[in-house]
Design a protein around this motif. Structure first.
Motif, PDB file in Angstrom:
ATOM      1  N   MET A   1      37.459 -29.531  66.850  1.00  0.00           N
ATOM      2  CA  MET A   1      37.517 -28.858  65.580  1.00  0.00           C
ATOM      3  C   MET A   1      36.155 -28.274  65.220  1.00  0.00           C
ATOM      4  SD  MET A   1      39.275 -29.980  62.043  1.00  0.00           S
ATOM      5  CE  MET A   1      40.685 -30.392  62.953  1.00  0.00           C
ATOM      6  N   LEU A   2      35.110 -28.974  65.595  1.00  0.00           N
ATOM      7  CA  LEU A   2      33.778 -28.439  65.328  1.00  0.00           C
ATOM      8  C   LEU A   2      33.508 -27.202  66.174  1.00  0.00           C
ATOM      9  CD1 LEU A   2      31.630 -31.650  64.903  1.00  0.00           C
ATOM     10  CD2 LEU A   2      32.320 -30.024  63.170  1.00  0.00           C
ATOM     11  N   LYS A   3      34.142 -27.111  67.349  1.00  0.00           N
ATOM     12  CA  LYS A   3      34.000 -25.899  68.160  1.00  0.00           C
ATOM     13  C   LYS A   3      34.558 -24.693  67.414  1.00  0.00           C
ATOM     14  CE  LYS A   3      34.263 -27.733  72.828  1.00  0.00           C
ATOM     15  NZ  LYS A   3      35.041 -27.689  74.086  1.00  0.00           N
ATOM     16  N   LEU A   6      32.213 -23.715  64.600  1.00  0.00           N
ATOM     17  CA  LEU A   6      31.065 -22.976  65.139  1.00  0.00           C
ATOM     18  C   LEU A   6      31.477 -21.563  65.551  1.00  0.00           C
ATOM     19  CD1 LEU A   6      28.096 -23.105  65.929  1.00  0.00           C
ATOM     20  CD2 LEU A   6      28.808 -23.957  68.155  1.00  0.00           C
ATOM     21  N   PHE A   7      32.659 -21.427  66.142  1.00  0.00           N
ATOM     22  CA  PHE A   7      33.170 -20.119  66.539  1.00  0.00           C
ATOM     23  C   PHE A   7      33.291 -19.199  65.322  1.00  0.00           C
ATOM     24  CE2 PHE A   7      36.968 -17.430  67.081  1.00  0.00           C
ATOM     25  CZ  PHE A   7      36.516 -16.614  68.102  1.00  0.00           C
ATOM     26  N   PHE A   8      33.902 -19.695  64.233  1.00  0.00           N
ATOM     27  CA  PHE A   8      34.063 -18.877  63.037  1.00  0.00           C
ATOM     28  C   PHE A   8      32.712 -18.585  62.386  1.00  0.00           C
ATOM     29  CE2 PHE A   8      38.585 -20.206  63.075  1.00  0.00           C
ATOM     30  CZ  PHE A   8      39.132 -18.945  62.983  1.00  0.00           C
ATOM     31  N   LEU A   9      31.765 -19.495  62.493  1.00  0.00           N
ATOM     32  CA  LEU A   9      30.432 -19.248  61.962  1.00  0.00           C
ATOM     33  C   LEU A   9      29.756 -18.114  62.716  1.00  0.00           C
ATOM     34  CD1 LEU A   9      28.149 -20.111  60.055  1.00  0.00           C
ATOM     35  CD2 LEU A   9      27.376 -21.646  61.848  1.00  0.00           C
ATOM     36  N   VAL A  10      29.861 -18.115  64.028  1.00  0.00           N
ATOM     37  CA  VAL A  10      29.274 -17.044  64.828  1.00  0.00           C
ATOM     38  C   VAL A  10      29.955 -15.711  64.521  1.00  0.00           C
ATOM     39  CG1 VAL A  10      28.997 -16.198  67.190  1.00  0.00           C
ATOM     40  CG2 VAL A  10      28.467 -18.569  66.657  1.00  0.00           C
ATOM     41  N   ILE A  11      31.282 -15.725  64.411  1.00  0.00           N
ATOM     42  CA  ILE A  11      32.011 -14.506  64.050  1.00  0.00           C
ATOM     43  C   ILE A  11      31.547 -13.998  62.687  1.00  0.00           C
ATOM     44  CG2 ILE A  11      34.287 -13.586  63.454  1.00  0.00           C
ATOM     45  CD1 ILE A  11      33.889 -13.926  66.414  1.00  0.00           C
ATOM     46  N   SER A  12      31.340 -14.900  61.758  1.00  0.00           N
ATOM     47  CA  SER A  12      30.886 -14.524  60.425  1.00  0.00           C
ATOM     48  C   SER A  12      29.507 -13.881  60.472  1.00  0.00           C
ATOM     49  CB  SER A  12      30.859 -15.755  59.521  1.00  0.00           C
ATOM     50  OG  SER A  12      30.264 -15.448  58.294  1.00  0.00           O
ATOM     51  N   ILE A  13      28.614 -14.443  61.237  1.00  0.00           N
ATOM     52  CA  ILE A  13      27.259 -13.893  61.341  1.00  0.00           C
ATOM     53  C   ILE A  13      27.279 -12.511  61.992  1.00  0.00           C
ATOM     54  CG2 ILE A  13      25.020 -14.213  62.460  1.00  0.00           C
ATOM     55  CD1 ILE A  13      25.410 -17.233  61.995  1.00  0.00           C
ATOM     56  N   ILE A  14      28.037 -12.381  63.062  1.00  0.00           N
ATOM     57  CA  ILE A  14      28.109 -11.089  63.755  1.00  0.00           C
ATOM     58  C   ILE A  14      28.761 -10.037  62.860  1.00  0.00           C
ATOM     59  CG2 ILE A  14      29.190  -9.891  65.694  1.00  0.00           C
ATOM     60  CD1 ILE A  14      28.768 -12.462  67.329  1.00  0.00           C
ATOM     61  N   ILE A  23      35.455  -9.540  56.392  1.00  0.00           N
ATOM     62  CA  ILE A  23      35.713 -10.371  57.574  1.00  0.00           C
ATOM     63  C   ILE A  23      34.687 -11.496  57.654  1.00  0.00           C
ATOM     64  CG2 ILE A  23      35.764 -10.376  60.096  1.00  0.00           C
ATOM     65  CD1 ILE A  23      36.777  -7.478  59.929  1.00  0.00           C
ATOM     66  N   SER A  24      33.455 -11.164  57.304  1.00  0.00           N
ATOM     67  CA  SER A  24      32.390 -12.168  57.345  1.00  0.00           C
ATOM     68  C   SER A  24      32.651 -13.307  56.366  1.00  0.00           C
ATOM     69  CB  SER A  24      31.055 -11.506  57.026  1.00  0.00           C
ATOM     70  OG  SER A  24      30.022 -12.453  56.983  1.00  0.00           O
ATOM     71  N   SER A  25      33.042 -12.967  55.152  1.00  0.00           N
ATOM     72  CA  SER A  25      33.287 -14.024  54.164  1.00  0.00           C
ATOM     73  C   SER A  25      34.530 -14.840  54.512  1.00  0.00           C
ATOM     74  CB  SER A  25      33.410 -13.436  52.766  1.00  0.00           C
ATOM     75  OG  SER A  25      34.545 -12.605  52.681  1.00  0.00           O
ATOM     76  N   ALA A  26      35.544 -14.185  55.070  1.00  0.00           N
ATOM     77  CA  ALA A  26      36.752 -14.925  55.473  1.00  0.00           C
ATOM     78  C   ALA A  26      36.435 -15.890  56.615  1.00  0.00           C
ATOM     79  CB  ALA A  26      37.849 -13.948  55.886  1.00  0.00           C
ATOM     80  N   ALA A  27      35.669 -15.437  57.591  1.00  0.00           N
ATOM     81  CA  ALA A  27      35.304 -16.303  58.711  1.00  0.00           C
ATOM     82  C   ALA A  27      34.403 -17.443  58.249  1.00  0.00           C
ATOM     83  CB  ALA A  27      34.625 -15.485  59.805  1.00  0.00           C
ATOM     84  N   ALA A  31      35.197 -21.399  58.565  1.00  0.00           N
ATOM     85  CA  ALA A  31      34.232 -22.309  59.181  1.00  0.00           C
ATOM     86  C   ALA A  31      33.925 -23.477  58.247  1.00  0.00           C
ATOM     87  CB  ALA A  31      32.953 -21.563  59.539  1.00  0.00           C
ATOM     88  N   LYS A  32      33.778 -23.172  56.966  1.00  0.00           N
ATOM     89  CA  LYS A  32      33.478 -24.212  55.983  1.00  0.00           C
ATOM     90  C   LYS A  32      34.638 -25.207  55.866  1.00  0.00           C
ATOM     91  CE  LYS A  32      31.416 -22.734  52.363  1.00  0.00           C
ATOM     92  NZ  LYS A  32      31.104 -22.154  51.035  1.00  0.00           N
ATOM     93  N   ILE A  33      35.850 -24.691  55.811  1.00  0.00           N
ATOM     94  CA  ILE A  33      37.035 -25.555  55.703  1.00  0.00           C
ATOM     95  C   ILE A  33      37.167 -26.449  56.930  1.00  0.00           C
ATOM     96  CG2 ILE A  33      39.561 -25.540  55.706  1.00  0.00           C
ATOM     97  CD1 ILE A  33      39.357 -23.032  53.909  1.00  0.00           C
ATOM     98  N   LEU A  34      37.029 -25.863  58.120  1.00  0.00           N
ATOM     99  CA  LEU A  34      37.145 -26.651  59.351  1.00  0.00           C
ATOM    100  C   LEU A  34      36.039 -27.698  59.455  1.00  0.00           C
ATOM    101  CD1 LEU A  34      38.160 -23.906  61.903  1.00  0.00           C
ATOM    102  CD2 LEU A  34      39.567 -25.775  61.061  1.00  0.00           C
ATOM    103  N   PHE A  35      34.840 -27.349  59.008  1.00  0.00           N
ATOM    104  CA  PHE A  35      33.738 -28.303  59.041  1.00  0.00           C
ATOM    105  C   PHE A  35      34.026 -29.501  58.143  1.00  0.00           C
ATOM    106  CE2 PHE A  35      29.670 -29.854  57.344  1.00  0.00           C
ATOM    107  CZ  PHE A  35      29.098 -30.297  58.529  1.00  0.00           C
ATOM    108  N   PHE A  36      34.508 -29.254  56.936  1.00  0.00           N
ATOM    109  CA  PHE A  36      34.782 -30.358  56.018  1.00  0.00           C
ATOM    110  C   PHE A  36      35.964 -31.204  56.486  1.00  0.00           C
ATOM    111  CE2 PHE A  36      32.304 -27.822  52.872  1.00  0.00           C
ATOM    112  CZ  PHE A  36      31.283 -28.738  52.732  1.00  0.00           C
TER     113      PHE A  36
END
Length: 58
Positions: A1-3, A6-14, A23-27, A31-36
């Motif tokens: 799940m942390l993968k 991290l994937f959505f965080l990278v997508i958000s940054i890019i 798209i950045s804010s959605a990703a 990422a925030k939801i999956l992390f929690f």
């Protein structure tokens, strides 16, 4: 799940670098939801493991 977080965080940054704010804010939100969720699952399994360890030693 942390993968996935991290994937959505990278997508958000890019997406943010290329100017896709929606798209950045959605990703980032995903990422925030999956992390929690991962943190909550970690704490639950930690408590279960500690309680199971005490039950075995008694």
């Amino acid at each position: 799940m942390l993968k996935w977080a991290l994937f959505f965080l990278v997508i958000s940054i890019i997406a943010g670098l290329f100017g896709f704010g929606g798209i950045s804010s959605a990703a980032a939100g995903m990422a925030k939801i999956l992390f929690f969720i991962a943190i909550v699952l970690f704490v639950v399994f930690l408590v279960v493991a500690l309680l199971a360890g005490r039950a075995i030693t008694r």
